[in-house]
Design a protein around this motif. Structure first.
Motif, PDB file in Angstrom:
ATOM      1  N   ASP A   1      46.025  19.721  48.374  1.00  0.00           N
ATOM      2  CA  ASP A   1      44.641  19.618  48.832  1.00  0.00           C
ATOM      3  C   ASP A   1      43.673  20.418  47.973  1.00  0.00           C
ATOM      4  O   ASP A   1      42.473  20.328  48.144  1.00  0.00           O
ATOM      5  CB  ASP A   1      44.525  20.097  50.299  1.00  0.00           C
ATOM      6  CG  ASP A   1      45.245  19.148  51.232  1.00  0.00           C
ATOM      7  OD1 ASP A   1      45.642  18.073  50.746  1.00  0.00           O
ATOM      8  OD2 ASP A   1      45.422  19.500  52.415  1.00  0.00           O
ATOM      9  N   ASP A   2      44.196  21.242  47.099  1.00  0.00           N
ATOM     10  CA  ASP A   2      43.320  22.105  46.334  1.00  0.00           C
ATOM     11  C   ASP A   2      43.577  21.862  44.835  1.00  0.00           C
ATOM     12  O   ASP A   2      44.577  22.310  44.281  1.00  0.00           O
ATOM     13  CB  ASP A   2      43.626  23.567  46.719  1.00  0.00           C
ATOM     14  CG  ASP A   2      42.683  24.546  46.043  1.00  0.00           C
ATOM     15  OD1 ASP A   2      42.258  24.269  44.909  1.00  0.00           O
ATOM     16  OD2 ASP A   2      42.384  25.582  46.664  1.00  0.00           O
ATOM     17  N   ASP A   3      42.641  21.152  44.216  1.00  0.00           N
ATOM     18  CA  ASP A   3      42.852  20.753  42.816  1.00  0.00           C
ATOM     19  C   ASP A   3      43.053  21.956  41.900  1.00  0.00           C
ATOM     20  O   ASP A   3      43.907  21.936  41.015  1.00  0.00           O
ATOM     21  CB  ASP A   3      41.651  19.945  42.322  1.00  0.00           C
ATOM     22  CG  ASP A   3      41.684  18.544  42.895  1.00  0.00           C
ATOM     23  OD1 ASP A   3      42.751  18.173  43.437  1.00  0.00           O
ATOM     24  OD2 ASP A   3      40.661  17.850  42.837  1.00  0.00           O
ATOM     25  N   ALA A   4      42.270  23.025  42.154  1.00  0.00           N
ATOM     26  CA  ALA A   4      42.359  24.197  41.281  1.00  0.00           C
ATOM     27  C   ALA A   4      43.740  24.846  41.401  1.00  0.00           C
ATOM     28  O   ALA A   4      44.401  25.147  40.404  1.00  0.00           O
ATOM     29  CB  ALA A   4      41.274  25.194  41.650  1.00  0.00           C
ATOM     30  N   GLU A   5      44.221  25.015  42.659  1.00  0.00           N
ATOM     31  CA  GLU A   5      45.547  25.612  42.911  1.00  0.00           C
ATOM     32  C   GLU A   5      46.642  24.743  42.305  1.00  0.00           C
ATOM     33  O   GLU A   5      47.602  25.225  41.713  1.00  0.00           O
ATOM     34  CB  GLU A   5      45.800  25.747  44.415  1.00  0.00           C
ATOM     35  CG  GLU A   5      45.094  26.907  45.064  1.00  0.00           C
ATOM     36  CD  GLU A   5      45.637  28.249  44.587  1.00  0.00           C
ATOM     37  OE1 GLU A   5      46.758  28.311  44.074  1.00  0.00           O
ATOM     38  OE2 GLU A   5      44.889  29.242  44.694  1.00  0.00           O
TER      39      GLU A   5
END
Ligand code: TPP
Ligand code: SF4
Length: 313
Positions: free
Chosen positions: A296-300
């Motif tokens: 759900d978190d592109d950066a992570e």
């Protein structure tokens, strides 16, 4: 339905067949093997707990017992000898919503995996651990195991074992398990109830499951009678009191070696927080699953992919 379910987005009717793989052949255990009783009890318990295969993970060790993975349909990991618990712990920490069950034999769990058993109990990981206790190494053809009684003759101890066997219930309680029970493949009604309770328990639930190995442990008839299994009302003690439970376990384990089988739930602590709960309370463990966080978190997600690349180049 659990928020963690990956596939099951509609209410579905769950019964024993839901956990039966659609492939042939089915279980290849020897006729009369106690492992059939564990499989049956587990298949009966799961629908009553209300979990579906995609909400469940079964991690097994190596041995005849380890084959459970092939005959029980859910996420599965057939691991290496004695190492089911570390893998089960990792799975539970990575996905807190998953129902994690670990299983293996007495050689697997109390012998080669004994250290993991002790520390998983100590840390109170929220896992159900089923040990198929046939008092023998089954898959490798009948060598003495940690639960074989003193004097038991086998190919590895032809004159009879000189060792006192381990006391798995006592060991489990002393290590810190918050649920400890013993049941038997010959008592499917009790076995199902025990498994249900163990699976629903939040914390480390250890079920010592007496199973017979008619192929390699014919002597077992002498100390694991197929009849006369007692239900848990045999004992009159407070199952939430560690000292009373310890006495009852010690008594039951001593009487097993004299040929009398006492089964039931011996200890149930509903107060002690699980390892992950403790970690969460100090902000060191996430509430959600690894997959949810990273997908759900592109950066992570990008960061973790980069980390993996660096590790592998
Ligand atoms: C590291 C390692 N050591 C030894 C073995 C050989 N081995 C395979 S199964 C087994 C014993 C299984 O006995 P138990 O855990 O009691 O399970 P059962 O077969 O009785 O269900 C052994 C020693 C192995 N596979 N890996
Ligand atoms: S060898 Fe024993 S434990 Fe293994 S499948 Fe046969 S009866 Fe069961």
């Amino acid at each position: 339905m659990s928020a963690f379910s990956a596939i099951n987005d509609e209410e579905q009717e769950i019964d024993q067949d839901t956990f039966t793989p659609g492939i042939e052949p089915q279980a290849t255990w020897c006729p009369g093997c106690g492992d059939f009783g564990v499989l049956k009890a587990l298949k009966q318990a799961m629908p009553e707990v209300g979990r579906t295969p995609d909400e469940t993970m079964l991690v097994t060790g190596i041995g005849c017992s380890g084959k459970l993975n092939s005959y029980f349909d859910c996420y599965g990991y057939h691991s290496i000898h004695g190492r089911s618990l570390p893998i089960a712990r990792a799975a539970k920490l990575a996905n807190p919503g998953l129902e994690v069950i670990a299983a293996g034999g007495d050689g697997d769990g109390y012998g080669i995996g004994g250290n993991h058993f002790m520390h998983t109990a100590r840390e109170n990981h929220d896992i159900t651990y089923i040990v198929f206790n046939n008092e023998i190494f089954g898959l490798t053809k009948g060598q003495t195991s940690p639960t074989s009684p003193k004097g038991h003759k086998s190919k590895t101890q032809p004159s009879g074992s000189a060792k006192d066997p381990v006391r798995p219930l006592t060991l489990s309680l002393a290590s810190g398990a918050s649920y400890v029970a013993r049941t038997a493949a010959v008592n499917p009604r009790q076995a199902k109830e025990v498994l249900k309770e163990a699976i629903e328990h939040d914390g480390f639930a250890h079920v010592d499951f007496l199973t017979q190995c008619p192929t390699w442990n014919k002597d077992a008839k002498e100390y694991v009678p197929y009849t006369d299994i007692q239900d848990d009302d045999e004992f009159d003690f407070d199952i939430t009191d560690r000292r009373e439970a310890a006495d009852a376990m010690y008594e039951a384990e001593s009487r097993l070696w004299e040929g009398e089988v006492l089964t039931g739930r011996f200890y149930h602590d509903t107060e002690r927080p699980s390892y992950a709960e403790e970690k969460r309370s100090i902000g060191e463990a996430p509430e959600d699953s690894l997959a949810e966080r990273y997908f759900d978190d592109d950066a992570e997600w990008g960061k973790s992919v980069e980390e993996i690349r660096q590790h592998h180049t």
